[in-house]
Motif scaffolding. Structure first.
Motif, PDB file in Angstrom:
ATOM      1  N   UNK A 245       7.644  15.185  -0.727  1.00  0.00           N
ATOM      2  CA  UNK A 245       7.523  14.641  -2.080  1.00  0.00           C
ATOM      3  C   UNK A 245       8.223  13.282  -2.173  1.00  0.00           C
ATOM      4  N   UNK A 246       9.332  13.104  -1.469  1.00  0.00           N
ATOM      5  CA  UNK A 246       9.963  11.779  -1.426  1.00  0.00           C
ATOM      6  C   UNK A 246       8.978  10.783  -0.817  1.00  0.00           C
ATOM      7  N   UNK A 247       8.313  11.168   0.260  1.00  0.00           N
ATOM      8  CA  UNK A 247       7.289  10.300   0.863  1.00  0.00           C
ATOM      9  C   UNK A 247       6.218   9.945  -0.169  1.00  0.00           C
ATOM     10  N   UNK A 248       5.797  10.935  -0.950  1.00  0.00           N
ATOM     11  CA  UNK A 248       4.772  10.698  -1.975  1.00  0.00           C
ATOM     12  C   UNK A 248       5.225   9.651  -2.977  1.00  0.00           C
ATOM     13  N   UNK A 249       6.452   9.776  -3.471  1.00  0.00           N
ATOM     14  CA  UNK A 249       6.897   8.857  -4.519  1.00  0.00           C
ATOM     15  C   UNK A 249       7.148   7.453  -3.969  1.00  0.00           C
ATOM     16  N   UNK A 250       7.669   7.360  -2.759  1.00  0.00           N
ATOM     17  CA  UNK A 250       7.859   6.036  -2.155  1.00  0.00           C
ATOM     18  C   UNK A 250       6.497   5.411  -1.852  1.00  0.00           C
ATOM     19  N   UNK A 251       5.536   6.233  -1.457  1.00  0.00           N
ATOM     20  CA  UNK A 251       4.182   5.742  -1.224  1.00  0.00           C
ATOM     21  C   UNK A 251       3.581   5.186  -2.509  1.00  0.00           C
ATOM     22  N   UNK A 252       3.782   5.870  -3.619  1.00  0.00           N
ATOM     23  CA  UNK A 252       3.285   5.371  -4.904  1.00  0.00           C
ATOM     24  C   UNK A 252       3.930   4.026  -5.249  1.00  0.00           C
ATOM     25  N   UNK A 253       5.220   3.888  -4.950  1.00  0.00           N
ATOM     26  CA  UNK A 253       5.891   2.607  -5.214  1.00  0.00           C
ATOM     27  C   UNK A 253       5.312   1.517  -4.327  1.00  0.00           C
ATOM     28  N   UNK A 254       5.065   1.847  -3.054  1.00  0.00           N
ATOM     29  CA  UNK A 254       4.454   0.872  -2.146  1.00  0.00           C
ATOM     30  C   UNK A 254       3.088   0.441  -2.682  1.00  0.00           C
ATOM     31  N   UNK A 255       2.324   1.402  -3.163  1.00  0.00           N
ATOM     32  CA  UNK A 255       1.015   1.079  -3.735  1.00  0.00           C
ATOM     33  C   UNK A 255       1.165   0.134  -4.932  1.00  0.00           C
ATOM     34  N   UNK A 256       2.150   0.401  -5.796  1.00  0.00           N
ATOM     35  CA  UNK A 256       2.373  -0.484  -6.954  1.00  0.00           C
ATOM     36  C   UNK A 256       2.730  -1.896  -6.500  1.00  0.00           C
TER      37      UNK A 256
ATOM     38  N   UNK B  19       6.592  -0.399   2.320  1.00  0.00           N
ATOM     39  CA  UNK B  19       5.849   0.387   3.311  1.00  0.00           C
ATOM     40  C   UNK B  19       6.759   0.740   4.485  1.00  0.00           C
ATOM     41  N   UNK B  20       7.616  -0.183   4.892  1.00  0.00           N
ATOM     42  CA  UNK B  20       8.581   0.098   5.959  1.00  0.00           C
ATOM     43  C   UNK B  20       9.543   1.198   5.524  1.00  0.00           C
ATOM     44  N   UNK B  21       9.992   1.148   4.270  1.00  0.00           N
ATOM     45  CA  UNK B  21      10.853   2.207   3.738  1.00  0.00           C
ATOM     46  C   UNK B  21      10.132   3.550   3.778  1.00  0.00           C
ATOM     47  N   UNK B  22       8.871   3.552   3.357  1.00  0.00           N
ATOM     48  CA  UNK B  22       8.074   4.777   3.416  1.00  0.00           C
ATOM     49  C   UNK B  22       7.996   5.301   4.840  1.00  0.00           C
ATOM     50  N   UNK B  23       7.783   4.420   5.795  1.00  0.00           N
ATOM     51  CA  UNK B  23       7.677   4.840   7.190  1.00  0.00           C
ATOM     52  C   UNK B  23       8.962   5.531   7.651  1.00  0.00           C
ATOM     53  N   UNK B  24      10.096   5.052   7.176  1.00  0.00           N
ATOM     54  CA  UNK B  24      11.366   5.695   7.523  1.00  0.00           C
ATOM     55  C   UNK B  24      11.447   7.108   6.960  1.00  0.00           C
ATOM     56  N   UNK B  25      10.978   7.290   5.729  1.00  0.00           N
ATOM     57  CA  UNK B  25      10.972   8.628   5.148  1.00  0.00           C
ATOM     58  C   UNK B  25       9.979   9.550   5.852  1.00  0.00           C
ATOM     59  N   UNK B  26       8.863   8.991   6.308  1.00  0.00           N
ATOM     60  CA  UNK B  26       7.913   9.806   7.078  1.00  0.00           C
ATOM     61  C   UNK B  26       8.579  10.270   8.367  1.00  0.00           C
ATOM     62  N   UNK B  27       9.336   9.383   9.009  1.00  0.00           N
ATOM     63  CA  UNK B  27      10.089   9.776  10.203  1.00  0.00           C
ATOM     64  C   UNK B  27      11.102  10.867   9.902  1.00  0.00           C
TER      65      UNK B  27
ATOM     66  N   UNK C  87      -3.185   4.645  -1.706  1.00  0.00           N
ATOM     67  CA  UNK C  87      -3.549   5.543  -2.798  1.00  0.00           C
ATOM     68  C   UNK C  87      -3.887   6.925  -2.265  1.00  0.00           C
ATOM     69  N   UNK C  88      -4.689   6.967  -1.222  1.00  0.00           N
ATOM     70  CA  UNK C  88      -5.063   8.251  -0.629  1.00  0.00           C
ATOM     71  C   UNK C  88      -3.871   8.893   0.077  1.00  0.00           C
ATOM     72  N   UNK C  89      -3.020   8.086   0.685  1.00  0.00           N
ATOM     73  CA  UNK C  89      -1.869   8.629   1.402  1.00  0.00           C
ATOM     74  C   UNK C  89      -0.918   9.360   0.459  1.00  0.00           C
ATOM     75  N   UNK C  90      -0.734   8.860  -0.744  1.00  0.00           N
ATOM     76  CA  UNK C  90       0.149   9.574  -1.676  1.00  0.00           C
ATOM     77  C   UNK C  90      -0.450  10.924  -2.044  1.00  0.00           C
ATOM     78  N   UNK C  91      -1.768  10.989  -2.166  1.00  0.00           N
ATOM     79  CA  UNK C  91      -2.421  12.285  -2.396  1.00  0.00           C
ATOM     80  C   UNK C  91      -2.205  13.221  -1.199  1.00  0.00           C
ATOM     81  N   UNK C  92      -2.265  12.652  -0.013  1.00  0.00           N
ATOM     82  CA  UNK C  92      -2.019  13.434   1.204  1.00  0.00           C
ATOM     83  C   UNK C  92      -0.606  14.044   1.156  1.00  0.00           C
ATOM     84  N   UNK C  93       0.392  13.223   0.811  1.00  0.00           N
ATOM     85  CA  UNK C  93       1.765  13.733   0.786  1.00  0.00           C
ATOM     86  C   UNK C  93       1.944  14.821  -0.278  1.00  0.00           C
ATOM     87  N   UNK C  94       1.302  14.663  -1.425  1.00  0.00           N
ATOM     88  CA  UNK C  94       1.366  15.709  -2.448  1.00  0.00           C
ATOM     89  C   UNK C  94       0.797  17.017  -1.895  1.00  0.00           C
ATOM     90  N   UNK C  95      -0.349  16.905  -1.238  1.00  0.00           N
ATOM     91  CA  UNK C  95      -1.021  18.093  -0.716  1.00  0.00           C
ATOM     92  C   UNK C  95      -0.207  18.765   0.371  1.00  0.00           C
TER      93      UNK C  95
END
Length: 192
Positions: free
Chosen positions: A126-137, A33-41, A157-165
């Motif tokens: 899309x990178x955020x989406x895929x890292x989010x999916x990994x965080x979810x896993x 999740x911290x890694x995802x936050x870095x990609x969101x930044x 789960x919803x956040x990865x859908x958000x990033x896709x959209x």
């Protein structure tokens, strides 16, 4: 204050309620999740370089998401989650759904799988989406082995859908078409 403590030199780290190995499933979950936050930044930085007025709404949402990702990490840092101290709520997940609906209305209909990319903003989202999916896993794995707050998993789960959209919306705002997976069948129908 010194940034280094040397307390982790033996491969252990602290969680709320004890110490665990640095590769513990709990640490893997909130670390991803911290890694995802870095990609969101990074995504926010890329968008801010563009015509900023075109991205004000999304930049505001990404900033709020970064705070909420810290909330996710905080909730996961409890060895035994205390419901009274959890920060991630159903309302946060519901707000993501509202945003998804808002941004999806700004995209063309999708019928096939798409390739990540198109524009630089879409690619990083899309990178955020895929890292989010990994965080979810990682959170799913944690929940099978240790106590874990359910709402964090739902939020991710919803956040990865958000990033896709929003990746698709970014291409649309930049007047670029998504690149469809050319060997894919028509698999999507827009929900009304």
């Amino acid at each position: 204050m010194k940034i280094y403590t040397r307390t982790g030199d033996e491969g252990k780290t602290s969680v709320i309620g004890g110490r665990v190995n640095k590769d513990d499933v709990r640490v893997e979950a909130y670390g991803t999740i911290d890694e995802l936050n870095s990609f969101v930044g990074q995504a926010a930085s890329v968008l801010a370089r563009e015509d900023k007025a075109n991205w004000d709404d999304l930049l505001e949402h990404l900033t709020l998401i970064q705070h909420e990702l810290f909330d996710c990490g905080s909730d996961l840092s409890y060895a035994i989650p205390d419901p009274a101290k959890m920060k991630v709520t159903h309302e946060m997940t519901q707000r993501l759904e509202d945003w998804i609906d808002l941004y999806e209305a700004q995209t063309p209909p999708i019928t096939r799988f798409i390739l990540p990319g198109g524009s630089e903003p879409a690619a990083i989202l899309h990178v955020c989406r895929t890292v989010c999916r990994r965080a979810e896993r990682r959170v799913v794995t944690l929940a099978t082995e240790q106590p874990c707050p359910d709402e964090v998993r739902k939020y991710l789960n919803r956040l990865s859908d958000f990033f896709f959209t929003v990746a698709r919306m970014a291409n649309s705002r930049l007047q670029l078409l998504d690149v469809e997976y050319e060997r894919g069948a028509h698999v999507f129908r827009r929900r009304s």
